[in-house]
Design a protein around this motif. Structure first.
Motif, PDB file in Angstrom:
ATOM      1  N   ALA A 583       0.826  -1.217   0.000  1.00 12.09           N
ATOM      2  CA  ALA A 583       0.000   0.000   0.000  1.00 12.09           C
ATOM      3  C   ALA A 583       0.857   1.262   0.000  1.00 12.09           C
ATOM      4  O   ALA A 583       0.416   2.312  -0.452  1.00 12.09           O
ATOM      5  N   LEU A 584       2.076   1.139   0.522  1.00 10.45           N
ATOM      6  CA  LEU A 584       2.905   2.340   0.661  1.00 10.45           C
ATOM      7  C   LEU A 584       3.183   3.060  -0.664  1.00 10.45           C
ATOM      8  O   LEU A 584       3.014   4.275  -0.745  1.00 10.45           O
ATOM      9  N   PRO A 585       3.605   2.340  -1.714  1.00 14.06           N
ATOM     10  CA  PRO A 585       3.878   3.048  -2.971  1.00 14.06           C
ATOM     11  C   PRO A 585       2.651   3.801  -3.487  1.00 14.06           C
ATOM     12  O   PRO A 585       2.760   4.887  -4.040  1.00 14.06           O
ATOM     13  N   LEU A 586       1.480   3.192  -3.286  1.00 16.22           N
ATOM     14  CA  LEU A 586       0.252   3.841  -3.730  1.00 16.22           C
ATOM     15  C   LEU A 586       0.012   5.111  -2.905  1.00 16.22           C
ATOM     16  O   LEU A 586      -0.348   6.170  -3.440  1.00 16.22           O
ATOM     17  N   TYR A 587       0.220   4.986  -1.605  1.00 15.57           N
ATOM     18  CA  TYR A 587       0.078   6.166  -0.744  1.00 15.57           C
ATOM     19  C   TYR A 587       1.052   7.258  -1.190  1.00 15.57           C
ATOM     20  O   TYR A 587       0.666   8.411  -1.378  1.00 15.57           O
ATOM     21  N   TYR A 588       2.293   6.905  -1.345  1.00 19.85           N
ATOM     22  CA  TYR A 588       3.300   7.896  -1.754  1.00 19.85           C
ATOM     23  C   TYR A 588       2.885   8.570  -3.063  1.00 19.85           C
ATOM     24  O   TYR A 588       2.943   9.788  -3.194  1.00 19.85           O
ATOM     25  N   GLU A 589       2.501   7.741  -4.002  1.00 19.49           N
ATOM     26  CA  GLU A 589       2.218   8.301  -5.324  1.00 19.49           C
ATOM     27  C   GLU A 589       0.948   9.155  -5.300  1.00 19.49           C
ATOM     28  O   GLU A 589       0.875  10.172  -5.988  1.00 19.49           O
ATOM     29  N   MET A 590      -0.028   8.754  -4.504  1.00 16.32           N
ATOM     30  CA  MET A 590      -1.205   9.621  -4.363  1.00 16.32           C
ATOM     31  C   MET A 590      -0.820  10.969  -3.755  1.00 16.32           C
ATOM     32  O   MET A 590      -1.426  11.988  -4.050  1.00 16.32           O
ATOM     33  N   MET A 591       0.192  10.951  -2.909  1.00 12.52           N
ATOM     34  CA  MET A 591       0.667  12.192  -2.297  1.00 12.52           C
ATOM     35  C   MET A 591       1.594  12.979  -3.228  1.00 12.52           C
ATOM     36  O   MET A 591       2.025  14.081  -2.887  1.00 12.52           O
ATOM     37  N   GLY A 592       1.942  12.396  -4.354  1.00 14.18           N
ATOM     38  CA  GLY A 592       2.872  13.071  -5.256  1.00 14.18           C
ATOM     39  C   GLY A 592       4.319  12.844  -4.860  1.00 14.18           C
ATOM     40  O   GLY A 592       5.195  13.642  -5.189  1.00 14.18           O
ATOM     41  N   TRP A 593       4.564  11.745  -4.145  1.00 15.61           N
ATOM     42  CA  TRP A 593       5.923  11.405  -3.742  1.00 15.61           C
ATOM     43  C   TRP A 593       6.391  10.218  -4.592  1.00 15.61           C
ATOM     44  O   TRP A 593       5.591   9.445  -5.094  1.00 15.61           O
ATOM     45  N   ASP A 594       7.686  10.063  -4.701  1.00 12.58           N
ATOM     46  CA  ASP A 594       8.216   8.930  -5.462  1.00 12.58           C
ATOM     47  C   ASP A 594       7.799   7.612  -4.792  1.00 12.58           C
ATOM     48  O   ASP A 594       7.955   7.453  -3.579  1.00 12.58           O
ATOM     49  N   PRO A 595       7.268   6.662  -5.584  1.00 12.14           N
ATOM     50  CA  PRO A 595       6.730   5.443  -4.972  1.00 12.14           C
ATOM     51  C   PRO A 595       7.800   4.543  -4.354  1.00 12.14           C
ATOM     52  O   PRO A 595       7.486   3.735  -3.477  1.00 12.14           O
ATOM     53  N   VAL A 599      10.245  10.173  -1.567  1.00  8.28           N
ATOM     54  CA  VAL A 599      10.681  11.581  -1.584  1.00  8.28           C
ATOM     55  C   VAL A 599       9.686  12.411  -2.408  1.00  8.28           C
ATOM     56  O   VAL A 599       9.328  12.009  -3.518  1.00  8.28           O
ATOM     57  N   PRO A 600       9.230  13.539  -1.865  1.00  8.21           N
ATOM     58  CA  PRO A 600       8.302  14.385  -2.628  1.00  8.21           C
ATOM     59  C   PRO A 600       8.894  14.773  -3.979  1.00  8.21           C
ATOM     60  O   PRO A 600      10.058  15.170  -4.064  1.00  8.21           O
ATOM     61  N   ARG A 601       8.081  14.627  -5.010  1.00  9.04           N
ATOM     62  CA  ARG A 601       8.528  14.971  -6.357  1.00  9.04           C
ATOM     63  C   ARG A 601       8.542  16.486  -6.548  1.00  9.04           C
ATOM     64  O   ARG A 601       7.713  17.194  -5.982  1.00  9.04           O
ATOM     65  N   ALA A 602       9.438  16.929  -7.398  1.00 15.34           N
ATOM     66  CA  ALA A 602       9.508  18.363  -7.702  1.00 15.34           C
ATOM     67  C   ALA A 602       8.159  18.879  -8.188  1.00 15.34           C
ATOM     68  O   ALA A 602       7.718  19.966  -7.794  1.00 15.34           O
ATOM     69  N   ALA A 603       7.482  18.081  -9.015  1.00 17.39           N
ATOM     70  CA  ALA A 603       6.190  18.538  -9.554  1.00 17.39           C
ATOM     71  C   ALA A 603       5.205  18.813  -8.422  1.00 17.39           C
ATOM     72  O   ALA A 603       4.462  19.791  -8.449  1.00 17.39           O
ATOM     73  N   LYS A 604       5.195  17.960  -7.421  1.00 18.89           N
ATOM     74  CA  LYS A 604       4.273  18.167  -6.303  1.00 18.89           C
ATOM     75  C   LYS A 604       4.679  19.400  -5.506  1.00 18.89           C
ATOM     76  O   LYS A 604       3.827  20.195  -5.086  1.00 18.89           O
ATOM     77  N   LEU A 605       5.954  19.588  -5.317  1.00 18.37           N
ATOM     78  CA  LEU A 605       6.408  20.764  -4.566  1.00 18.37           C
ATOM     79  C   LEU A 605       5.997  22.043  -5.286  1.00 18.37           C
ATOM     80  O   LEU A 605       5.479  22.974  -4.673  1.00 18.37           O
ATOM     81  N   TYR A 606       6.196  22.064  -6.585  1.00 17.97           N
ATOM     82  CA  TYR A 606       5.765  23.246  -7.345  1.00 17.97           C
ATOM     83  C   TYR A 606       4.241  23.367  -7.329  1.00 17.97           C
ATOM     84  O   TYR A 606       3.690  24.461  -7.233  1.00 17.97           O
ATOM     85  N   GLU A 607       3.585  22.257  -7.425  1.00 22.61           N
ATOM     86  CA  GLU A 607       2.120  22.292  -7.450  1.00 22.61           C
ATOM     87  C   GLU A 607       1.579  22.851  -6.136  1.00 22.61           C
ATOM     88  O   GLU A 607       0.520  23.470  -6.091  1.00 22.61           O
ATOM     89  N   LEU A 608       2.305  22.625  -5.068  1.00 24.41           N
ATOM     90  CA  LEU A 608       1.875  23.139  -3.760  1.00 24.41           C
ATOM     91  C   LEU A 608       2.417  24.544  -3.493  1.00 24.41           C
ATOM     92  O   LEU A 608       2.217  25.084  -2.398  1.00 24.41           O
ATOM     93  N   GLY A 609       3.102  25.108  -4.462  1.00 30.69           N
ATOM     94  CA  GLY A 609       3.609  26.470  -4.266  1.00 30.69           C
ATOM     95  C   GLY A 609       4.817  26.534  -3.356  1.00 30.69           C
ATOM     96  O   GLY A 609       5.102  27.565  -2.756  1.00 30.69           O
ATOM     97  N   ILE A 610       5.545  25.425  -3.226  1.00 27.24           N
ATOM     98  CA  ILE A 610       6.750  25.412  -2.396  1.00 27.24           C
ATOM     99  C   ILE A 610       7.936  24.871  -3.190  1.00 27.24           C
ATOM    100  O   ILE A 610       8.664  23.989  -2.730  1.00 27.24           O
ATOM    101  N   GLY A 611       8.116  25.470  -4.351  1.00 27.40           N
ATOM    102  CA  GLY A 611       9.235  25.068  -5.196  1.00 27.40           C
ATOM    103  C   GLY A 611      10.581  25.211  -4.498  1.00 27.40           C
ATOM    104  O   GLY A 611      11.534  24.500  -4.832  1.00 27.40           O
TER     105      GLY A 611
END
Lengths: 620, 620
Positions: A583-595, A599-611
């Protein structure tokens, strides 16, 4: 003009005594909100990898949210955070009562403490002013004495005081911070951070008000809650926490004997009805709250219990009760009082004692190790005695002050399999084996196992329970002991509300609907905000916390449950470590983290306005 | 009881004439909303890879949203969709007017058409009933004649009719569907799908109402809009679309000569003021709308223009005006009328003609190819003549009826570099070289370049423009000709509102704030919904559309801009294909799609509550 906050944050350097005021812009407040959001922001910005949690360089952050201090039920809260000496991860805990509202009344939104005082001090914050004062004479005092002495010497009976107890001074890794005497920022060992910094207390007093954008609308929401909470909360306003004790015990799902068993004869008395009958003398409220859910216990015998320290919450009752094999309602009440006096997190201290008791029964700890203490489950007097030993780091207490994870490592001989923790933090007393999504939540919580950061599967088993997440788009019920993809999503969505509350500093107990939370923020701050913006702020908090933990060396291997959760439990289903791992990879990926790496993906960080966080993760 | 919809969807099989009624549950409506959401759902479920867009197996979906037909300004809309004969991708277009509201009044939320009639038919839907009727006598008629004949033979003057014009019958790949005579579901060639199915029209009439959960609240919102639209919309209610013409032309950013140039002397007259002065006789509204933004043009000479066909919108004015080098306001007005009479998408037909004109000037098309037509830019009469030839597929019109992409392939000799399209669909007339985020949006739009699926960078250049996205968390302005990560996010967030509107079937022109859209859905449907749930529904639509396109063979190589966008333009900045290529992975990953393949990840599908789509993507 800003509403809901002052744009004033106090920074206190204990090393050189310098106190400054920072004035972030409105974008900062809107992006990070406050509370846990501020904690995550400042830790990530200012606490680099390998910072000693008990050293000078750690930060200790007291943060209000935009709702703290608003005249609205559930708004008397604040967050406290630091790199945790218990887990090494982001440490953070929320606390109710009056302290946070008082800090806002004093004209500040947050306090960032750094450095280390040469000798004990306390911080006195009052109406826009702040000063450090000597606390050498307060060192070693229990909380009530400290509290009284500070109020006395300040000549300010209404000062609200966040306290480091004797356990914090002794660097007990799960020492808490008590707000006044009854309200605990219990988890992750923040009291030890105070102790390490030699900061005995933070006293606050203010006569100002939180500026409100739309006082009429805030008033309307407050009236709505006053008019409806009784219908919505059942017996909670009369009896407080503890509704689960009796049904859990009946079903065989109560944490008993270090989570080994699920039922204990006689434990029912520790439920909220039993406490009401035997020890509770009245119910009290936090700041501006209509709901009086806080128990106040008082006893003369068999143990004297001082009502100044409040009463026994559910977690405390299980932790120091059935989880240690104890069913004596008076002894558990006394234990709760002593934890509040000494500054011990009741969840972790009970979990550690229960762990030690099982070690003792299994022969991994001997009477020689325990200084002759008979540490079998159910030894009520020993349970009480251990609280004192731990807070003072005396005898076996010195080992147990390290928490179950470190203690298990030292004890060896396979003791690890008996240590019921995640990332070093002991489990709260809702067994994941009857709620597998909660198990996932415990595994990934940035603070280690934490029920206040999580959603409960039971809510999503039936249509009625979905009311809390249906307006986020979770439309169909699902079984509690199931960890399928839809469950992972439901847990994420449900948990985000908790994380949002922890940024806004709104009490989770209050039955505000999701849309009413949006309404409250709009009315208080004047922002034309939406649920999208606010839930994204919650995602931002969780992702910043993840980034902090990644930098501190945490990996997916740390997102696991204790071995005990894979053992059978009466009505429950063991959580297969393989199922959790799937379940963990799915959780990570739903959060925008590498499965794989989490580690949070750059795309998610930018998407959250915290580039800006991408730069911190480059070398990870 | 459900509100906002009937839980009745009509399914019509033209092959065997069978008509059935499907009754999906409330979860279905809440998950997919309606409009474009329904189109994406049914196409993904029922149209497998390699389905011939002009074959029997394609689906043609007419879908209302929960707001369609509510007594609220901007609610007179519906979506129409099918696999597009122009692009091969998901085809979908929204249309205003009265047809959608009438379908709701007739007791249906949507119509799914499948199969192919042996000879022309039309569908007659009235108050819960539906029947197929012979249309052999209507075939080849222009829209006004068809419209009048159907109303006449039904004896129902108030029937609203969606029409396949002569262009659709001839399978012109960008034939539109006209709702009555003035409202175009313009894009992606849905008229050709009607023509291929031999479905000449769908006439609807109903006397029912949309059930409203909270009529008082709907009324309050409607009153708010009536009271405020004039202040919020400037001259739009008086003059309609076309505000950009004059400033674009002044700045050198107007699409002129097939996007080759940015300014054309004399084009200003095609702006809204010029149209008002020369050709517009009145302004009209759509269903329940306070704003009369629809021009009605009437002329006796130099060209007779029938006011029954409405007037010239901005896109039409540029497409058949300056983009073809034409500045004659009367000729452009006539061209608009002819497109509506014949059923031609004004954007694509003008784009295709402009492309052909440039080919002619470059010698790629010769007088021999054109049947002697002098197809130089600015030849007004030839522009008008080509509309007739294309609709009839006569002479050079047969080639141009294929659209600029296919025509370029056939012309060869490097004509591709002059074809200004994405995925085969011609660009709308907002040049991405002055708004790079819009360029990204055009590149990734599931229908090919579509301004109604996108957000405009200009809005995010200054604080005031951020008002539309600030409450989604976009807090800081950014330059228009910039494609950094924050821009990618802003474009996604801004576009989601468009996609949401297309699910709800709410007009984008109406200045409802994001929170008011939430309020409208709550009041109409009774759902306790939030912006989170609704914006996630928009994400769901875009992701389902992506999944559909992936299955039809589309890859990231198709998410590109035409070569012309890399050429200089007066005040603009060419969009470097490498910069766009660099932004794509970030866009994909922000959307939860694989950054390399652009395929939606399983985690995103589950997070959006559409885990069933994973099965469809397994072999991709």
């Amino acid at each position: 003009m800003s509403f809901g906050y002052h744009r004033r944050i106090l920074r206190v350097n204990l090393t050189d005594g310098q106190i400054t005021i920072e004035t972030p812009d409105d974008v900062f407040y809107r992006r990070y909100l406050g509370g846990a959001g501020f904690v995550a922001y400042y830790l990530l910005k200012e606490v680099p990898p390998d910072t000693d949690p008990l050293g000078s360089e750690n930060r200790l952050i007291f943060a209000c949210g935009p709702l703290t201090g608003a005249p609205l039920a559930g708004s008397g809260r604040n967050a406290i955070g630091a790199r945790s000496p218990l887990t090494g991860a982001m440490g953070e805990s929320e606390v109710g009562g009056f302290w946070g509202a008082e800090l806002k009344a004093a004209g500040f939104d947050a306090i960032i403490v750094q450095g280390q005082a040469a000798s004990p001090v306390y911080l006195w914050v009052h109406d826009g002013q702040a000063e450090l004062r000597d606390a050498a004479h307060l060192w070693r005092l229990e909380n009530k004495a400290t509290h009284a002495a500070i109020r006395e010497e300040l000549g300010e009976k209404r000062a609200r005081i966040a306290l480091c107890g004797p356990a914090g001074e002794k660097l007990v890794r799960y020492a808490n911070v008590m707000a006044d005497l009854k309200h605990a920022a219990g988890r992750t060992g923040l009291g030890a951070v105070m102790g390490a910094k030699r900061l005995k207390a933070v006293a606050v007093r203010g006569t100002g008000k939180v500026p409100l954008a739309d006082p009429a609308q805030v008033g309307a929401l407050a009236r709505w809650m006053r008019g409806n909470y009784r219908d919505l909360m059942g017996a909670f306003p009369d009896l407080g926490t503890g509704i689960s004790m009796v049904p859990y015990n009946r079903d065989g799902a109560l944490p008993v004997h270090n989570f080994r068993d699920g039922h204990l004869d006689g434990a029912d008395v520790l439920g909220r009805e039993g406490l009401a009958e035997h020890v509770v003398v009245r119910m009290e409220s936090c700041y501006a709250c209509a709901v009086g859910c806080k128990k106040v216990a008082s006893l003369d015998e068999p143990y004297p219990v001082d009502p100044a320290y409040g009463g026994t919450e559910y977690e405390t009752a299980v932790s120091l009760g059935p989880n240690c094999g104890v069913t004596d309602v008076y002894a558990v009440t006394k234990a709760s009082e002593r934890c509040n006096a000494l500054g011990l997190d009741t969840i972790s201290v009970g979990g550690t004692i229960a762990f030690a008791m099982e070690c003792f029964e299994e022969g991994l700890l001997t009477p020689e190790d325990t200084g002759g203490l008979d540490m079998r489950f159910g030894n009520t007097e020993v349970m009480l005695q251990l609280l004192e030993l731990i807070a003072a780091r005396q005898g076996i207490g010195d080992l147990l002050a390290e928490g179950s994870k470190r203690a298990a490592e030292r004890i060896g001989g396979g003791a690890e399999r008996l240590a019921v923790h995640v990332k070093g933090q002991e489990l709260p007393y809702h067994d994941p084996r009857i709620q597998h999504g909660l198990g996932l939540g415990y595994a990934v919580s940035y603070t280690g196992a934490d029920h206040m950061h999580n959603a409960f599967d039971g809510s999503y088993e039936h249509e009625a329970g979905l009311d809390s997440v249906r307006n986020l788009g979770v439309l169909e019920p699902m079984p509690a002991t199931w960890l399928g993809p839809e469950k992972v999503r439901a847990i994420i969505y449900g948990s985000l509300r908790r994380h949002l509350d922890n940024c806004l500093c709104l009490c989770d107990f209050l039955p505000y609907r999701n849309d009413q939370v949006v309404e409250a923020v709009r009315a208080v701050t004047g922002w034309d905000t939406t649920a999208w913006e606010l839930w994204k702020a919650a995602e931002r908090l969780v992702t910043m916390a993840r980034a902090f933990n990644v930098r501190q060396g945490f990996t997916p291997a740390d997102d696991r449950l204790p071995p005990r959760m894979a053992e059978p439990l009466g009505p429950g289903e063991p959580i297969d470590p393989a199922a959790l791992k799937a379940a963990l990879p799915l959780y990570y990926e739903m959060m925008g983290w590498d499965p794989i790496t989490g580690v949070p993906r750059a795309a998610k960080l930018y998407e959250l306005g915290i580039g800006w966080v991408t730069g911190l993760l480059e070398d990870v």
